[in-house]
Design a protein around this motif. Structure first.
Motif, PDB file in Angstrom:
ATOM      1  N   LEU A  19       0.848  -1.204   0.000  1.00 16.43           N
ATOM      2  CA  LEU A  19       0.000   0.000   0.000  1.00 16.43           C
ATOM      3  C   LEU A  19       0.881   1.251   0.000  1.00 16.43           C
ATOM      4  N   PRO A  20       0.479   2.296  -0.723  1.00 17.69           N
ATOM      5  CA  PRO A  20       1.301   3.516  -0.756  1.00 17.69           C
ATOM      6  C   PRO A  20       1.314   4.217   0.603  1.00 17.69           C
ATOM      7  N   THR A  21       2.449   4.786   0.953  1.00 11.92           N
ATOM      8  CA  THR A  21       2.594   5.490   2.225  1.00 11.92           C
ATOM      9  C   THR A  21       2.526   6.992   2.014  1.00 11.92           C
ATOM     10  N   SER A  22       1.781   7.665   2.869  1.00  8.32           N
ATOM     11  CA  SER A  22       1.715   9.130   2.852  1.00  8.32           C
ATOM     12  C   SER A  22       2.562   9.633   4.017  1.00  8.32           C
ATOM     13  N   PRO A 101       1.221   4.135  13.888  1.00  5.40           N
ATOM     14  CA  PRO A 101       0.498   3.918  12.629  1.00  5.40           C
ATOM     15  C   PRO A 101       1.143   4.664  11.468  1.00  5.40           C
ATOM     16  N   VAL A 102       0.974   4.119  10.275  1.00 12.50           N
ATOM     17  CA  VAL A 102       1.444   4.766   9.049  1.00 12.50           C
ATOM     18  C   VAL A 102       0.215   4.947   8.161  1.00 12.50           C
ATOM     19  N   PHE A 103       0.077   6.120   7.569  1.00 14.01           N
ATOM     20  CA  PHE A 103      -1.142   6.438   6.833  1.00 14.01           C
ATOM     21  C   PHE A 103      -1.027   6.170   5.338  1.00 14.01           C
ATOM     22  N   THR A 104      -2.171   5.823   4.752  1.00 12.86           N
ATOM     23  CA  THR A 104      -2.299   5.626   3.313  1.00 12.86           C
ATOM     24  C   THR A 104      -3.613   6.275   2.864  1.00 12.86           C
ATOM     25  N   ALA A 187     -11.497  -5.954   7.506  1.00 14.43           N
ATOM     26  CA  ALA A 187     -10.323  -5.123   7.235  1.00 14.43           C
ATOM     27  C   ALA A 187      -9.654  -4.795   8.563  1.00 14.43           C
ATOM     28  N   LYS A 188      -8.491  -4.188   8.487  1.00 15.05           N
ATOM     29  CA  LYS A 188      -7.772  -3.759   9.687  1.00 15.05           C
ATOM     30  C   LYS A 188      -7.188  -2.371   9.476  1.00 15.05           C
ATOM     31  N   GLU A 189      -7.109  -1.630  10.580  1.00 14.06           N
ATOM     32  CA  GLU A 189      -6.422  -0.348  10.609  1.00 14.06           C
ATOM     33  C   GLU A 189      -5.536  -0.337  11.850  1.00 14.06           C
ATOM     34  N   TYR A 190      -4.232  -0.216  11.660  1.00 12.61           N
ATOM     35  CA  TYR A 190      -3.303  -0.108  12.779  1.00 12.61           C
ATOM     36  C   TYR A 190      -3.540  -1.235  13.789  1.00 12.61           C
ATOM     37  N   ASN A 191      -3.626  -2.469  13.263  1.00  9.55           N
ATOM     38  CA  ASN A 191      -3.867  -3.691  14.045  1.00  9.55           C
ATOM     39  C   ASN A 191      -5.240  -3.728  14.720  1.00  9.55           C
ATOM     40  N   ARG A 192      -6.091  -2.765  14.428  1.00  8.38           N
ATOM     41  CA  ARG A 192      -7.445  -2.745  15.001  1.00  8.38           C
ATOM     42  C   ARG A 192      -8.401  -3.377  13.987  1.00  8.38           C
ATOM     43  N   PRO A 193      -9.156  -4.389  14.425  1.00  4.54           N
ATOM     44  CA  PRO A 193     -10.074  -5.045  13.482  1.00  4.54           C
ATOM     45  C   PRO A 193     -11.273  -4.160  13.127  1.00  4.54           C
ATOM     46  N   ILE A 194     -11.725  -4.282  11.901  1.00  3.03           N
ATOM     47  CA  ILE A 194     -12.962  -3.641  11.464  1.00  3.03           C
ATOM     48  C   ILE A 194     -13.945  -4.746  11.138  1.00  3.03           C
ATOM     49  N   PHE A 195     -15.056  -4.776  11.853  1.00  7.56           N
ATOM     50  CA  PHE A 195     -16.027  -5.858  11.700  1.00  7.56           C
ATOM     51  C   PHE A 195     -17.028  -5.553  10.595  1.00  7.56           C
ATOM     52  N   GLY A 196     -17.423  -6.610   9.891  1.00  7.93           N
ATOM     53  CA  GLY A 196     -18.391  -6.453   8.818  1.00  7.93           C
ATOM     54  C   GLY A 196     -19.471  -7.490   8.851  1.00  7.93           C
TER      55      GLY A 196
END
Length: 196
Positions: A19-22, A101-104, A187-196
């Motif tokens: 993934l690209p890094t900003s 965290p690293v942003f994209t 999906a995940k963000e910064y090791n945090r799960p996103i539930f669907g």
């Protein structure tokens, strides 16, 4: 339709290097986060009058002040079109490392993924976040209570143990919500799960 869902899910479990890094956005986030932490420390120190408050109470108040502001900052960056990559990165050398965290850029499939989540998944996400907040608040109290109980040589190991406890808390809560409540991590963000 099934094929599209599979590729969409696979896309968001890609490793960070795919993934690209900003870099500028990541730097700005940590600059603002550090400023908010400093301000939170000042607010809590003034409000509690440290001479009268125990360190355990101060750590709880500091966490309760900083963490919601940190989440608001994350939301603001999402509103600007950026979000944390799935995994954090480690900064530092030797035994002294911090996870950041690293942003994209938020791409169209990820935005669609978030929009397509059911109402129950969003409620479960809120429950997860609140449960995690309470668990971390307890850890903050425990940290403040024990902060000066150790000799200087042991405080380093206490810090490592605390970081490990925070990681285990996140993993345990993720496991609980997936296996006990039958949720799916999309999906995940910064090791945090996103539930669907």
């Amino acid at each position: 339709m099934k094929k599209a869902e599979t590729s969409q899910e696979h896309h968001h479990f890609l490793s960070n290097d795919k993934l690209p890094t900003s870099g500028g956005v990541t730097f700005l986030f940590w600059l603002l986060s550090s400023g908010w932490f400093y301000l939170s420390t000042h607010i809590c120190g003034t409000w509690l009058n440290l001479n009268d408050a125990t360190m355990a109470v101060f750590c709880c108040a500091l966490f309760a002040c900083f963490y919601p502001g940190y989440l608001v900052l994350l939301s603001a960056f999402r509103g600007l079109g950026y979000h944390p990559k799935p995994e954090s990165i480690e900064l530092g050398g030797g035994g002294k490392r911090i996870s950041v965290p690293v942003f994209t850029i938020i791409d169209a499939p990820f935005k669609q993924l978030l929009n397509d989540r059911s109402r129950s998944a969003k409620v479960s996400q809120l429950a997860f976040n609140l449960t995690k907040f309470v668990c971390l608040l307890v850890l903050a109290y425990f940290t403040g209570y024990n902060l000066f109980s150790f000799r200087t040589t042991w405080q380093f190991f206490f810090a490592i143990g605390l970081a490990l406890a925070m990681t285990v808390t996140n993993m345990a809560l993720s496991w609980l919500f997936v296996h006990v409540f039958g949720l799916k991590i999309v999906a995940k963000e910064y090791n945090r799960p996103i539930f669907g």
